[in-house]
Scaffold this active site. Sequence first.
Site, PDB file in Angstrom:
ATOM      1  N   GLU A   1       0.841  -1.206   0.000  1.00 19.57           N
ATOM      2  CA  GLU A   1       0.000   0.000   0.000  1.00 19.57           C
ATOM      3  C   GLU A   1       0.877   1.257   0.000  1.00 19.57           C
ATOM      4  O   GLU A   1       2.011   1.219   0.475  1.00 19.57           O
ATOM      5  CB  GLU A   1      -0.836   0.008   1.285  1.00 19.57           C
ATOM      6  CG  GLU A   1      -2.322  -0.090   1.162  1.00 19.57           C
ATOM      7  CD  GLU A   1      -3.050   0.982   0.401  1.00 19.57           C
ATOM      8  OE1 GLU A   1      -2.518   1.557  -0.577  1.00 19.57           O
ATOM      9  OE2 GLU A   1      -4.194   1.254   0.774  1.00 19.57           O
ATOM     10  N   ASP A   2       0.335   2.353  -0.499  1.00 21.44           N
ATOM     11  CA  ASP A   2       1.065   3.625  -0.422  1.00 21.44           C
ATOM     12  C   ASP A   2       0.944   4.231   0.974  1.00 21.44           C
ATOM     13  O   ASP A   2       1.916   4.693   1.558  1.00 21.44           O
ATOM     14  CB  ASP A   2       0.580   4.620  -1.496  1.00 21.44           C
ATOM     15  CG  ASP A   2      -0.935   4.818  -1.517  1.00 21.44           C
ATOM     16  OD1 ASP A   2      -1.661   4.167  -0.736  1.00 21.44           O
ATOM     17  OD2 ASP A   2      -1.407   5.629  -2.334  1.00 21.44           O
TER      18      ASP A   2
ATOM     19  N   ASP B   1      -4.462   5.042   6.136  1.00 23.86           N
ATOM     20  CA  ASP B   1      -5.037   6.238   6.741  1.00 23.86           C
ATOM     21  C   ASP B   1      -6.110   5.795   7.749  1.00 23.86           C
ATOM     22  O   ASP B   1      -5.797   5.492   8.890  1.00 23.86           O
ATOM     23  CB  ASP B   1      -5.586   7.114   5.615  1.00 23.86           C
ATOM     24  CG  ASP B   1      -6.026   8.477   6.076  1.00 23.86           C
ATOM     25  OD1 ASP B   1      -5.538   8.944   7.112  1.00 23.86           O
ATOM     26  OD2 ASP B   1      -6.855   9.106   5.386  1.00 23.86           O
TER      27      ASP B   1
ATOM     28  N   PHE C   1      -2.084  15.993   4.618  1.00 21.45           N
ATOM     29  CA  PHE C   1      -2.345  15.443   3.283  1.00 21.45           C
ATOM     30  C   PHE C   1      -1.056  15.484   2.467  1.00 21.45           C
ATOM     31  O   PHE C   1      -0.498  16.541   2.217  1.00 21.45           O
ATOM     32  CB  PHE C   1      -3.460  16.208   2.561  1.00 21.45           C
ATOM     33  CG  PHE C   1      -3.925  15.452   1.360  1.00 21.45           C
ATOM     34  CD1 PHE C   1      -4.867  14.441   1.482  1.00 21.45           C
ATOM     35  CD2 PHE C   1      -3.370  15.704   0.111  1.00 21.45           C
ATOM     36  CE1 PHE C   1      -5.256  13.693   0.371  1.00 21.45           C
ATOM     37  CE2 PHE C   1      -3.750  14.956  -1.001  1.00 21.45           C
ATOM     38  CZ  PHE C   1      -4.699  13.952  -0.868  1.00 21.45           C
TER      39      PHE C   1
ATOM     40  N   ARG D   1       1.651  12.109  -8.690  1.00 21.33           N
ATOM     41  CA  ARG D   1       2.115  10.737  -8.380  1.00 21.33           C
ATOM     42  C   ARG D   1       3.579  10.538  -8.765  1.00 21.33           C
ATOM     43  O   ARG D   1       4.261   9.689  -8.216  1.00 21.33           O
ATOM     44  CB  ARG D   1       1.275   9.701  -9.136  1.00 21.33           C
ATOM     45  CG  ARG D   1      -0.169   9.600  -8.693  1.00 21.33           C
ATOM     46  CD  ARG D   1      -0.786   8.347  -9.291  1.00 21.33           C
ATOM     47  NE  ARG D   1      -2.241   8.354  -9.272  1.00 21.33           N
ATOM     48  CZ  ARG D   1      -3.002   7.950  -8.247  1.00 21.33           C
ATOM     49  NH1 ARG D   1      -2.442   7.538  -7.139  1.00 21.33           N
ATOM     50  NH2 ARG D   1      -4.316   7.976  -8.325  1.00 21.33           N
TER      51      ARG D   1
HETATM   52  P1  IMP Z   1      -7.918   4.337   4.054  1.00 22.04           P
HETATM   53  O1  IMP Z   1      -8.939   3.330   3.639  1.00 22.04           O
HETATM   54  O2  IMP Z   1      -8.536   5.544   4.700  1.00 22.04           O
HETATM   55  O3  IMP Z   1      -6.796   3.775   4.877  1.00 22.04           O
HETATM   56  O4  IMP Z   1      -7.393   4.919   2.703  1.00 22.04           O
HETATM   57  C1  IMP Z   1      -6.177   4.681   2.140  1.00 22.04           C
HETATM   58  C2  IMP Z   1      -6.170   5.382   0.804  1.00 22.04           C
HETATM   59  O5  IMP Z   1      -6.564   6.765   0.924  1.00 22.04           O
HETATM   60  C3  IMP Z   1      -4.753   5.402   0.260  1.00 22.04           C
HETATM   61  O6  IMP Z   1      -4.470   4.252  -0.504  1.00 22.04           O
HETATM   62  C4  IMP Z   1      -4.744   6.692  -0.540  1.00 22.04           C
HETATM   63  O7  IMP Z   1      -5.196   6.420  -1.846  1.00 22.04           O
HETATM   64  C5  IMP Z   1      -5.745   7.602   0.154  1.00 22.04           C
HETATM   65  N1  IMP Z   1      -5.061   8.592   1.036  1.00 22.04           N
HETATM   66  C6  IMP Z   1      -5.086   8.632   2.373  1.00 22.04           C
HETATM   67  N2  IMP Z   1      -4.329   9.654   2.854  1.00 22.04           N
HETATM   68  C7  IMP Z   1      -3.798  10.263   1.766  1.00 22.04           C
HETATM   69  C8  IMP Z   1      -2.893  11.379   1.599  1.00 22.04           C
HETATM   70  O8  IMP Z   1      -2.414  12.038   2.543  1.00 22.04           O
HETATM   71  N3  IMP Z   1      -2.583  11.698   0.318  1.00 22.04           N
HETATM   72  C9  IMP Z   1      -3.049  11.021  -0.759  1.00 22.04           C
HETATM   73  N4  IMP Z   1      -3.883   9.963  -0.646  1.00 22.04           N
HETATM   74  C10 IMP Z   1      -4.262   9.584   0.606  1.00 22.04           C
END
Ligand code: IMP
Length: 176
Positions: free
Chosen positions: A96-97, A100, A149, A162
């Site tokens: 995963e990147d 969050d 962010f 990206r």
């Molecule tokens: P989660 O389901 O809330 O954990 O979402 C994870 C996804 O939200 C990541 O794979 C990102 O695509 C997006 N995301 C969460 N925080 C950021 C951020 O700070 N910048 C860009 N994308 C984010």
Amino acid sequence: MHPDVQEVLVSKEDIEKRCRELGQIISQDYAGQSLILIGLLKGSIPFLAELMKHIELELEIDFMDVSSYIGTQSHEVRIVKDLTTAVTHKAVLIVEDIVDTGKTLRVVMDLLDSRNAQSVKVATLLDKPANRLVEIEADYVGFTIPPKFVIGFGLDFDEKYRNLPYVGVLKESLYR
Ligand code: IMP
């Protein structure tokens, strides 16, 4: 530095160094196993590409696209593109990147578990634990960051940025 970036949070050099370290740890942890890296599109691509260079094991890669959106009633996660490889009895490492809220990861982990993977673990470039809504932790974390962010090294805002070689904080004036 890109003019839309307020500050660089993680440099290109730090990312490369950390990927080398994580690659070595993963190589030791999975020694003798048949490993498959599953990248979550699109943000994981640069991290997966850098990380796999440092994993000294026979491995496969595959990709899954999961879209997450806020509906009127709830936060929903939908599989947009599924894997082309079977994961049955394989050691799966989700790449995963960023983690969050943790909701995306929860859905993907449960799905892969239901397909009888031998094991399901997670490697994430970034972790934002302050925003977590689901109790979930990645097994391999590149960097833990504050709840800001961020963009770059795969992460986007409106599909842009990206390609930046570092992780930076997006200027607030661009999304407020
Ligand atoms: P989660 O389901 O809330 O954990 O979402 C994870 C996804 O939200 C990541 O794979 C990102 O695509 C997006 N995301 C969460 N925080 C950021 C951020 O700070 N910048 C860009 N994308 C984010």
